[in-house]
Design a protein around this motif. Structure first.
Motif, short mmCIF file in Angstrom:
data_model
loop_
_atom_site.label_atom_id
_atom_site.label_comp_id
_atom_site.label_asym_id
_atom_site.label_seq_id
_atom_site.Cartn_x
_atom_site.Cartn_y
_atom_site.Cartn_z
N ARG A 143 2.99 -5.90 -10.52
CA ARG A 143 3.50 -6.39 -9.24
C ARG A 143 4.11 -5.24 -8.43
O ARG A 143 3.90 -5.15 -7.22
N VAL A 144 4.83 -4.36 -9.10
CA VAL A 144 5.43 -3.21 -8.42
C VAL A 144 4.33 -2.33 -7.84
O VAL A 144 4.43 -1.85 -6.70
N VAL A 145 3.26 -2.12 -8.59
CA VAL A 145 2.14 -1.31 -8.11
C VAL A 145 1.48 -1.99 -6.91
O VAL A 145 1.18 -1.34 -5.91
N GLU A 146 1.27 -3.31 -7.00
CA GLU A 146 0.67 -4.04 -5.86
C GLU A 146 1.51 -3.89 -4.60
O GLU A 146 0.97 -3.66 -3.51
N GLU A 147 2.82 -4.03 -4.73
CA GLU A 147 3.69 -3.89 -3.57
C GLU A 147 3.70 -2.45 -3.06
O GLU A 147 3.74 -2.21 -1.86
N GLY A 148 3.64 -1.50 -3.97
CA GLY A 148 3.56 -0.10 -3.57
C GLY A 148 2.28 0.19 -2.80
O GLY A 148 2.28 0.98 -1.85
N ILE A 149 1.19 -0.44 -3.20
CA ILE A 149 -0.08 -0.26 -2.50
C ILE A 149 0.00 -0.85 -1.09
O ILE A 149 -0.50 -0.27 -0.13
N LEU A 150 0.64 -2.00 -0.97
CA LEU A 150 0.81 -2.59 0.36
C LEU A 150 1.61 -1.64 1.27
O LEU A 150 1.28 -1.45 2.44
#
Length: 175
Positions: free
Chosen positions: A28-35
């Motif tokens: 989830r942290v990676v997904e938000e970082g990608i956004l």
């Protein structure tokens, strides 16, 4: 008479520590970082487009902007690799490595890059057209103004001496 009067204390109550919170999953942290990085790259492309159009008088080139966006994602990925090397905990290392891998994938994704370039173009056009509209609105002349006729000669003189001269100089070929 006291110059400095002591204020009464406010009762803030007793401190109660909050309940411990489980950290968000790495994915989830990676997904938000990608956004976040997607938005950052889009803004960089938009700003690059505006600056190159206004300052450098460059034409819109989607291929050049796509390469710029790819380079921005690669730069972010390189930063995350460096951050992963500096971390002491496995969780943070996993997050930074995950971000770096996802950013490299985005740099290679032609559809994602094309979408970023198009969004950036639209945002740049909105920003430029808004600035032009504001400038034109500020320079608008109201024919109902009592000084309209008196200032007309001055406006025509400015048009002939400044605007037409600049237009003529800008249209002279460079060769």
């Amino acid at each position: 008479m006291a110059l400095f009067k002591r204020r009464s204390r406010v009762n803030l109550g007793k401190f109660v520590a909050p309940e411990p919170v489980e950290p968000a999953p790495v994915e989830r942290v990676v997904e938000e970082g990608i956004l976040i990085s997607h938005t950052a790259v889009r803004m960089q492309v938009r700003n690059h487009l505006i600056v190159s159009a206004i300052r450098d008088d460059s034409s819109y080139d989607p291929d050049e902007l796509a390469e710029f966006a790819r380079a921005e994602f690669e730069s972010l990925a390189a930063q995350n690799v460096l951050l992963a090397r500096e971390q002491l905990t496995g969780r943070n290392i996993s997050i930074y490595r995950g971000l770096a891998n996802a950013q490299r994938e985005l740099a290679e994704d032609d559809a994602a890059i094309a979408k970023i370039v198009e969004q950036s173009r639209q945002e740049a056009w909105q920003e430029i057209s808004g600035a032009v509209a504001t400038t034109l609105a500020a320079r608008a002349v109201d024919s109902r103004d009592p000084d309209y006729a008196a200032e007309r000669e001055s406006r025509i003189a400015d048009l002939l001496t400044v605007d037409f001269v600049k237009l003529q100089l800008d249209s002279v070929p460079e060769y």
